[in-house]
Every structure is written in structure tokens, then in C-alpha cells.
Design a protein around this motif. Sequence first.
Motif, PDB file in Angstrom:
ATOM      1  N   ARG A   1      -1.838   2.368  -7.745  1.00 37.27           N
ATOM      2  CA  ARG A   1      -1.392   1.041  -7.313  1.00 37.27           C
ATOM      3  C   ARG A   1      -0.352   1.167  -6.200  1.00 37.27           C
ATOM      4  O   ARG A   1       0.480   2.075  -6.205  1.00 37.27           O
ATOM      5  CB  ARG A   1      -0.749   0.276  -8.476  1.00 37.27           C
ATOM      6  N   ILE A   2      -0.416   0.235  -5.276  1.00 39.28           N
ATOM      7  CA  ILE A   2       0.602   0.110  -4.240  1.00 39.28           C
ATOM      8  C   ILE A   2       1.326  -1.209  -4.455  1.00 39.28           C
ATOM      9  O   ILE A   2       0.696  -2.235  -4.750  1.00 39.28           O
ATOM     10  CB  ILE A   2      -0.023   0.175  -2.831  1.00 39.28           C
TER      11      ILE A   2
ATOM     12  N   LEU B 278      -2.663   3.901   4.405  1.00 35.91           N
ATOM     13  CA  LEU B 278      -2.300   2.487   4.334  1.00 35.91           C
ATOM     14  C   LEU B 278      -1.572   2.056   5.592  1.00 35.91           C
ATOM     15  O   LEU B 278      -0.665   2.730   6.067  1.00 35.91           O
ATOM     16  CB  LEU B 278      -1.389   2.240   3.127  1.00 35.91           C
ATOM     17  N   SER B 279      -1.980   0.907   6.139  1.00 34.88           N
ATOM     18  CA  SER B 279      -1.263   0.236   7.222  1.00 34.88           C
ATOM     19  C   SER B 279      -1.086  -1.224   6.836  1.00 34.88           C
ATOM     20  O   SER B 279      -1.865  -1.764   6.048  1.00 34.88           O
ATOM     21  CB  SER B 279      -2.015   0.343   8.549  1.00 34.88           C
TER      22      SER B 279
ATOM     23  N   ILE C 117       3.771  -7.816  -3.869  1.00 36.02           N
ATOM     24  CA  ILE C 117       2.309  -7.810  -3.828  1.00 36.02           C
ATOM     25  C   ILE C 117       1.860  -6.470  -4.380  1.00 36.02           C
ATOM     26  O   ILE C 117       2.335  -5.416  -3.943  1.00 36.02           O
ATOM     27  CB  ILE C 117       1.765  -7.997  -2.403  1.00 36.02           C
ATOM     28  N   GLN C 118       0.926  -6.499  -5.330  1.00 35.06           N
ATOM     29  CA  GLN C 118       0.384  -5.266  -5.901  1.00 35.06           C
ATOM     30  C   GLN C 118      -1.135  -5.241  -5.737  1.00 35.06           C
ATOM     31  O   GLN C 118      -1.803  -6.262  -5.897  1.00 35.06           O
ATOM     32  CB  GLN C 118       0.737  -5.152  -7.386  1.00 35.06           C
TER      33      GLN C 118
ATOM     34  N   ASN D  86       2.466   3.756  -6.967  1.00 33.87           N
ATOM     35  CA  ASN D  86       2.402   3.908  -8.422  1.00 33.87           C
ATOM     36  C   ASN D  86       3.735   3.573  -9.096  1.00 33.87           C
ATOM     37  O   ASN D  86       4.167   4.235 -10.044  1.00 33.87           O
ATOM     38  CB  ASN D  86       1.962   5.319  -8.796  1.00 33.87           C
ATOM     39  N   GLY D  87       4.396   2.537  -8.580  1.00 29.46           N
ATOM     40  CA  GLY D  87       5.610   2.030  -9.206  1.00 29.46           C
ATOM     41  C   GLY D  87       6.891   2.712  -8.810  1.00 29.46           C
ATOM     42  O   GLY D  87       7.978   2.313  -9.277  1.00 29.46           O
TER      43      GLY D  87
END
Length: 343
Positions: free
Chosen positions: A302-303, A238-239, A229-230, A259-260
Motif C-alpha cells: 500500500r502507498i 510511482l509519480s 489517500i491510500q 506500507n504505512g
Amino acid sequence: MVRRRDREPTPEEAVEIAREDNLPFWHDSPPLFAAYREKTGGAKIFPIDPDFIKKRFLIVLLDPYSTSGIAGLSDAIEFDRRFGDQGLPLLLIMKLSFAFQKATGYLENLAQKSRWNFPVCYDSDGAIFEAFGVTELPHAVVMDKGAVLAKETGPLWAQKLEPFLHRYLREGDPGLALPIFFAPNRSEYADAGAISFGSRFPAGPEVQFTGEWKVEEEFRSTRDPKASIQFSAPAPGLSVIARSMDTAFLPAELVVDLNGVPPRDIRIEKDVERDESGNARIKLDQPRFLKALNAEGDPIARITLRFPHAHRVPVGIYGVRFHRKVPGLKAQLQAAATGPAKI
């Protein structure tokens, strides 16, 4: 009780029906009240137990699956320790966001594990929050004999409310010994958005799913080790809300990339472990709120969430929550904790 379908229930029967319907959503107390929505709009509180309109309470409403909810719960427990023995018991009302919270024994097990010794209620359909006029969480009210005497909301609810509590409790006893004002020792973060992955609140086009997924109303699950998932993060914290899909809750695993690449220079939270390659791994068992990253001061493009061992133990993921540092909040907390209120 047996419900008669051939006539409207009497007022006494209506109270008993409400008590039976609400019993599964209360811990350490019989249902004190119910909330109902009126045909003309809005919601109201309906007392079930006479104690609710005879006694006084500190009522705190929050979402346990949010950063603000976790902090607010800590504050509420501290207030129960401070004021519970002064005749102001805590009543905790929690938002019910997921079906697993309705499972038999879930609330009881959570309360026992957390060692709560105060009444806890789940708002099963949002009517309680609506009846209390909740617009910001946490939301705290002081009630005496059914009347609201004070209300505070947001991350500083406890610090704003405590001076009133000192004045209120000392009205009948000016010399009552009370603790100095509360100064919580915790990080100063507030909620900054959420993404859900089930079909009930579909994620937008900014979220990209790869691999094979099974989509349920509240979550999606995968057995595909290549699934991912991105998404872009609107805030640095973030949680995740996720679980193992094994019936015995054998541990599953989730990996977070930033970030990849693995988040090597980013602070990872308590629920994350780094492996020998620097990967940020989260162990999953029962459905839980898990803190993952805190990249304060670093831009996040991005995560990516990966599930490299999903073929061994499938993973279910409900969504993600974001949080950010609130400028000046720490100073506000310290300023609010300068000493006992003047009467």
C-alpha cells in the motif's frame, strides 16, 4: 474574422476559422493543420498551412504527463538536434490531459522554460491522436508532402526509426555525414497504469480517501492536515501529478508512505526530499509531473499520500502514474545503437 451565422463558410473562410481556433494550441509556428472528426466516425487531418503538404517533418506524439512521455520527449529533442538541420524538422504533438494546460501562456512558458526551438502543438480534444491512428505512445511518423513514409511506436521508437532516417536522408546524398546511432543514457522504464482523483474519471473502491476533500472534475483538493489517500500500487515506480492551491503558488507539501511507514530503504526520485525523520516529502507549486519512488525488486502492498501542512497551504492532486522496469530493454537499446545504417 467575423463568423457569418446565416450561411456555411466558404473554403477560404473555413481555413481561416480553423487557423484562429487552433492558434492557442501551437507554439513557434502558425497552425499547420487541424484535425476533425467525421460524422461517419474516425478523424482526419485537414492542412491549414501549405507548408504542411510541401515539406517533410518528423512528427512525435506523446503524453508529457507520463514516464514514457518524458523519455520520448528527450529522444525527440535529440533527434531534432541530429536531423533538424538535415531538412527533417521536428513537430511535437502533446496530449492535452488537464485544463491547466489550456491556460493562457502555459504552452509558451513551458516551451521557453524548456528552451524548445521547434513547433509544438497540443491536441486539444484527442482528434489529432485519433487521426494519426495512435494506439501506443510515443508515436512517431516521418511525413513528406503530406504522405507518411515511416512509423514507429513505443519506448524504442527512436532506435527503430533511426536506420530508416539514415537511408532516407542519404538517398539524394550517399555521402551525407550523419551521427552514429543514438544510444540514450537513461533508465529503462515504461508506463504501468494510472489512477485519477477527479470526478471525470472516478477512482475505484481500491482507493481510500480520509479527511475532508473538495472534488473537482479533474482533481481533488484539501485543507485538512489529517487527509490522506491510500491505494495499492500495480508497479514499483510511482509519480504524482499535484499542485499548490495557493493563488500565488506558495509551496505546499505532500508526504509519501510505503506500507504505512516512510520509505527508508527505497530509492526516492529527484523530486523528493527526505527530512530528519526519514519522511519522503515532495514540494508542490504549479501543476507538475513529479517522480516519487522507485521500489524495483521490493513488493509494495500500500502507498499512502499525506498532506500534514494542508491547513497552511492547501493541496490539489490530479492523480498518480505507475511505471516499471522493462526486462531486456537496456540490452535492446544497446543493440539498436551499433553503428550507422548500411545504404
